[in-house]
Design a protein around this motif. Structure first.
Motif, PDB file in Angstrom:
ATOM      1  N   ASN A  19       0.836  -1.211   0.000  1.00  0.00           N
ATOM      2  CA  ASN A  19       0.000   0.000   0.000  1.00  0.00           C
ATOM      3  C   ASN A  19       0.866   1.256   0.000  1.00  0.00           C
ATOM      4  OD1 ASN A  19       0.997  -0.281   2.567  1.00  0.00           O
ATOM      5  ND2 ASN A  19      -0.977  -0.047   3.607  1.00  0.00           N
ATOM      6  N   GLU A  49       1.225   3.346  -2.484  1.00  0.00           N
ATOM      7  CA  GLU A  49       0.458   4.435  -3.086  1.00  0.00           C
ATOM      8  C   GLU A  49      -0.611   4.920  -2.107  1.00  0.00           C
ATOM      9  OE1 GLU A  49       0.970   6.276  -5.576  1.00  0.00           O
ATOM     10  OE2 GLU A  49       2.768   5.140  -6.122  1.00  0.00           O
ATOM     11  N   TYR A  50      -1.084   6.116  -2.311  1.00  0.00           N
ATOM     12  CA  TYR A  50      -2.076   6.642  -1.382  1.00  0.00           C
ATOM     13  C   TYR A  50      -3.224   7.289  -2.136  1.00  0.00           C
ATOM     14  CZ  TYR A  50       0.330  11.086  -2.251  1.00  0.00           C
ATOM     15  OH  TYR A  50       0.887  12.181  -2.851  1.00  0.00           O
ATOM     16  N   ASP A  51      -4.308   7.434  -1.430  1.00  0.00           N
ATOM     17  CA  ASP A  51      -5.540   8.019  -1.966  1.00  0.00           C
ATOM     18  C   ASP A  51      -5.344   9.528  -2.134  1.00  0.00           C
ATOM     19  OD1 ASP A  51      -8.069   8.930  -2.469  1.00  0.00           O
ATOM     20  OD2 ASP A  51      -8.915   8.314  -0.525  1.00  0.00           O
ATOM     21  N   GLU A  91      -7.593  11.898   0.058  1.00  0.00           N
ATOM     22  CA  GLU A  91      -7.683  11.662   1.504  1.00  0.00           C
ATOM     23  C   GLU A  91      -7.824  13.011   2.216  1.00  0.00           C
ATOM     24  OE1 GLU A  91      -2.827  11.373   2.058  1.00  0.00           O
ATOM     25  OE2 GLU A  91      -4.082   9.684   2.619  1.00  0.00           O
ATOM     26  N   ARG A  96       2.041  14.592   5.024  1.00  0.00           N
ATOM     27  CA  ARG A  96       2.939  13.879   4.116  1.00  0.00           C
ATOM     28  C   ARG A  96       3.927  14.860   3.469  1.00  0.00           C
ATOM     29  NH1 ARG A  96      -0.662  11.807   1.422  1.00  0.00           N
ATOM     30  NH2 ARG A  96      -0.725   9.730   2.362  1.00  0.00           N
ATOM     31  N   HIS A 115       4.130   2.933   4.266  1.00  0.00           N
ATOM     32  CA  HIS A 115       2.736   2.662   3.910  1.00  0.00           C
ATOM     33  C   HIS A 115       2.071   4.006   3.598  1.00  0.00           C
ATOM     34  CE1 HIS A 115       3.066  -1.479   5.534  1.00  0.00           C
ATOM     35  NE2 HIS A 115       3.819  -0.909   6.463  1.00  0.00           N
ATOM     36  N   HIS A 116       1.376   4.070   2.492  1.00  0.00           N
ATOM     37  CA  HIS A 116       0.739   5.330   2.061  1.00  0.00           C
ATOM     38  C   HIS A 116       1.775   6.463   1.926  1.00  0.00           C
ATOM     39  CE1 HIS A 116      -3.045   3.341   3.183  1.00  0.00           C
ATOM     40  NE2 HIS A 116      -2.409   2.989   4.292  1.00  0.00           N
ATOM     41  N   GLN A 117       3.016   6.088   1.729  1.00  0.00           N
ATOM     42  CA  GLN A 117       4.115   7.068   1.617  1.00  0.00           C
ATOM     43  C   GLN A 117       4.190   7.986   2.842  1.00  0.00           C
ATOM     44  OE1 GLN A 117       4.713   8.834  -2.286  1.00  0.00           O
ATOM     45  NE2 GLN A 117       3.648   7.107  -3.250  1.00  0.00           N
ATOM     46  N   TYR A 140      -3.748   5.549   9.976  1.00  0.00           N
ATOM     47  CA  TYR A 140      -3.456   4.356   9.191  1.00  0.00           C
ATOM     48  C   TYR A 140      -2.843   3.316  10.119  1.00  0.00           C
ATOM     49  CZ  TYR A 140      -4.340   6.907   4.840  1.00  0.00           C
ATOM     50  OH  TYR A 140      -4.927   7.612   3.823  1.00  0.00           O
ATOM     51  N   THR A 174      -6.667   1.119   1.305  1.00  0.00           N
ATOM     52  CA  THR A 174      -6.409   1.886   0.072  1.00  0.00           C
ATOM     53  C   THR A 174      -7.682   2.392  -0.596  1.00  0.00           C
ATOM     54  OG1 THR A 174      -6.436  -0.152  -1.235  1.00  0.00           O
ATOM     55  CG2 THR A 174      -4.286   0.588  -0.408  1.00  0.00           C
TER      56      THR A 174
END
Lengths: 261, 480
Positions: free
Chosen positions: B242, B244-246, B249, B257, B322-324, B332, B438
């Motif tokens: 995971n 990549e991220y939405d 969000e 981030r 995770h999720h960068q 998360y 995700t």
């Protein structure tokens, strides 16, 4: 009304520690120890100050302790005495003393040692006793420790050295590229960290305080440690060890770290 | 006397010589060390019969991702210390921080109250005077020696002023890579110097690693464009599934981030640098595992293991790519889930994985009190894990809640619901169908009922809390 954004009083270092970065952030202000005759195969004593970095250029970086290693050659190998003092918070000191016997092979493989851990300084009144001592030896693949009169044995892979022994061993290695040395580390003579490699990385041009120098670099990686970088002069003398956020800086005028003598 | 319990204290040492007992030493220590630190206990908590039960060893790390233990499936770190503890106890795989940030989460661990109740709504705040920590509670209701070693952070991080405890050493300020050795050696020395006639102990070993990953991030912020040590090429862990991220969000997550190291320099990190960061994090895990191993070995070698309840957990997790994301302060899984292992030979099931029950840092105090045989303090939010640890049927909670000053989370067995203050984007993840979190389902019409149910659970939870006096209003926004 436009409100000016407050400028942060701390900025990240952004790069791993090396002599040049440490010079930039004020950890290496003086000239490096002058070139001197040094025989890594003879008896010697080295003092290091232990310096730590919180990751910011401007603050949180300080001398956190001292390390002294005395090395004496013996017919059956070598004997080192080690004293490391860490400045714990609020004036408490933690001193580890060790005597180590090892071979003089490439990684200074361990054979026998004693170890004490003692706390002193501030905030000691009324505390229960909590100093510790132990002894140990490695024979073949058997690691035996003695603490409180009780013996404990376990199997270990081979060869096993110690972090402090590597400060000695790296000075005897040839300054040339070769296949990595492979070994295991008994860190602090007490916790085993396996699968380490050490190799010569070449000569690097660096800034050390007001000087430009060219230093030899060895790198060590393995389980349970930051990568270690050992920085040596042409005489094979270890001037600096950088590992993650801490460094061991050869200190020609030792015992300057308050409370850490 | 049941197995594993300690005899009551006596004022003599091993050979029968009258000596200054450890109890007196510790009492002296209380006066000397904690005169300024011990605050008045809450009204109504008067004297009660002193209890003696098993020794209690609470081991905690700082910023440990839940999936970092080799015995529980981690392929990227060797953790013989925690592996051994797993074999001796129950590992909870649905273990959640109350607040994925250091001080607030710690306030919950030591009080079983939510951070909005303890008043620790950000780092560096003290627990409100009206709420006892476990050390204070034990000193009032038991005959235990209460000993603290390592990081505290309520409010000071590295201090000798820990209410209710005698502090052996706080460790090295801000440097787990050095200070954790002081912590484990102090614990080892304490265990080795104990007499069998000493009173039982409640000892907290509070390690600072793997928090040094924060220093690592600042020291490796610049992606060098190549692997710093080419020799590590075959050793690097892959990117998480995971990674990549939405892109839609909540705004606060995007801001967080962007402000953290990977995105705050010239462009984002390359996948190689992300993988190097992950490799480095696992080395931090191995560092602290070695110190935990030293402590647990000392417990074993000194004969204390059989009579000691050991609880291991962490305050919060680590983004770990995770999720960068890096670091904490999100809901998360990587940041809000934490390891939780409980061992007590002969009393707790050995080598068991509990992946079903939702547990929380709130449960530590009630569990310890249960095994020691005392009532927990009033208004605790957690539950004793004892029935789960012993394999007994019990009706268990249906959700756990967590806070951030600007966000709330409800985690049920299937879903995770997250809401940020003032942000129209809510998050709802189906943890069974989408364990990587995700696909945000909150906007889907078919999930409206589920969403409403989770909003209602949050309201119910919030209504049951007793907010600390003086909390800033903007930390209490969901409460109606």
């Amino acid at each position: 009304m436009v409100v000016a954004k407050k400028k942060s009083d701390k900025s990240p270092v952004k790069h791993p520690l090396d002599p040049t970065v440490m010079t930039e952030i004020g950890a290496l202000k003086a000239h490096p120890p002058p070139a001197a005759r040094f025989d890594p195969a003879a008896d010697w004593t080295a003092h290091f100050r232990i310096w730590t970095c919180y990751g910011h250029r401007e603050r949180g970086n300080r001398n956190t302790g001292t390390l002294r290693i005395d090395r004496k050659v013996r017919p059956d190998g070598q004997r080192m005495t080690v004293q490391q003092t860490l400045l714990n918070s609020q004036g408490k000191r933690h001193t580890i003393r060790a005597t180590v016997r090892s071979t003089t092979d490439a990684v200074a493989s361990l054979t026998e040692w004693t170890l004490t851990s003692a706390f002193s300084g501030a905030h000691m009144d009324g505390l229960p006793p909590f100093d510790a001592e132990a002894a140990g030896r490695i024979s073949g693949t058997t690691w035996e420790t003695t603490a409180d009169g009780a013996r404990h044995r376990q199997e270990v892979p081979s060869p096993v050295t110690a972090d402090w022994c590597l400060f000695e061993a790296v000075q005897r290695l040839p300054l040339e590229r070769k296949p990595p040395l492979r070994f295991h580390v008994l860190e602090g003579l007490s916790v085993l960290k396996k699968d380490h490699r050490l190799w010569y990385g070449g000569k690097r041009n660096v800034t050390w305080g007001p000087e430009k120098r060219s230093l030899h670099q060895f790198t060590q990686v393995g389980r349970g440690v930051y990568p270690y970088e050992y920085w040596l002069d042409d005489a094979h003398r270890l001037l600096l060890v950088t590992t993650g956020p801490r460094a061991y800086i050869l200190d020609p005028q030792p015992a300057k770290v308050a409370g850490a003598s | 006397m049941p197995p594993g319990t300690n005899p009551p204290a006596r004022g003599r040492s091993g050979a029968g010589r009258p000596t200054l007992s450890r109890r007196r030493l510790l009492q002296a220590g209380v006066g000397a060390v904690a005169a300024s630190a011990v605050r008045a206990l809450p009204a109504g908590a008067g004297p009660s019969p002193k209890k003696s039960g098993p020794n209690v060893l609470l081991v905690m790390t700082d910023q440990q991702h839940i999936a970092t233990i080799a015995a529980r499936g981690c392929r990227h770190a060797k953790t013989p210390g925690l592996d051994g503890l797993c074999r001796r106890g129950v590992t909870f795989m649905e273990s959640h921080s109350t607040y994925p940030l250091c001080s607030p989460a710690r306030s919950s661990l030591w009080t079983s109250r939510m951070p909005s109740e303890t008043g620790v709504y950000r780092n560096g705040r003290p627990i409100h005077d009206s709420i006892p920590n476990i050390g204070q509670w034990f000193r009032q209701h038991t005959d235990y020696e209460t000993v603290y070693v390592g990081k505290w952070h309520l409010p000071s991080s590295f201090t000798h002023a820990v209410p209710g405890f005698t502090v052996l050493t706080p460790g090295v300020d801000g440097q787990g890579n050095l200070g954790d050795t002081s912590t484990s050696l102090a614990c080892e020395g304490y265990l080795r110097r104990r007499s069998k006639k000493d009173r039982p102990f409640l000892m907290v070993a509070s390690f600072f690693q793997p928090h040094d990953i924060c220093q690592w991030l600042r020291l490796n912020q610049t992606d060098p464009g190549r692997l710093r040590y080419g020799e590590l090429a075959d050793d690097l862990p892959p990117l998480p599934a995971n990674f990549e991220y939405d892109r839609n969000e909540p705004a606060r997550l995007r801001t967080q981030r962007d402000r953290n190291e990977p995105g705050s320099t010239k462009g984002n990190w390359s996948p190689l640098h992300w993988r190097y960061y992950r490799w480095a994090y696992y080395r931090h895990i191995e560092m602290v595992d070695a110190e935990i191993g030293r402590l647990l070995n000392a417990l074993e070698q000194t004969g204390h293991a059989a009579g000691t309840l050991v609880v291991f957990t962490s305050d919060h997790g680590e983004g770990l790519g995770h999720h960068q994301m890096v670091r904490k302060s999100s809901f998360y899984d990587a940041a809000e889930k934490v390891p939780m292992i409980v061992a007590y030979p002969g009393h707790v099931r050995a080598d068991v994985v509990d992946a079903d029950h939702l547990v929380s840092g709130l449960d530590v105090v009630p569990t310890v009190c249960d095994y020691v045989g005392i009532e927990p303090p009033a208004h605790v939010r957690g539950r004793s894990l004892r029935p789960l640890l012993e394999g007994r049927d019990t009706a268990w909670r249906t959700y756990v809640a967590a806070e951030l000053s600007d966000a709330r989370m409800i985690r049920t067995r299937r879903y995770k619901y997250v809401v940020y203050r003032g942000d129209p984007v809510e998050q709802l993840f189906d943890r069974q169908a989408d364990p990587g979190e995700t696909r945000n389902l909150a906007g889907q019409a078919t999930m409206a009922t589920v969403l409403a149910e989770h909003r209602a659970m949050l309201r119910q939870w919030e209504r049951g809390l007793r907010p600390a006096p003086g909390l800033p209003k903007d930390t209490q926004w969901p409460r109606t």
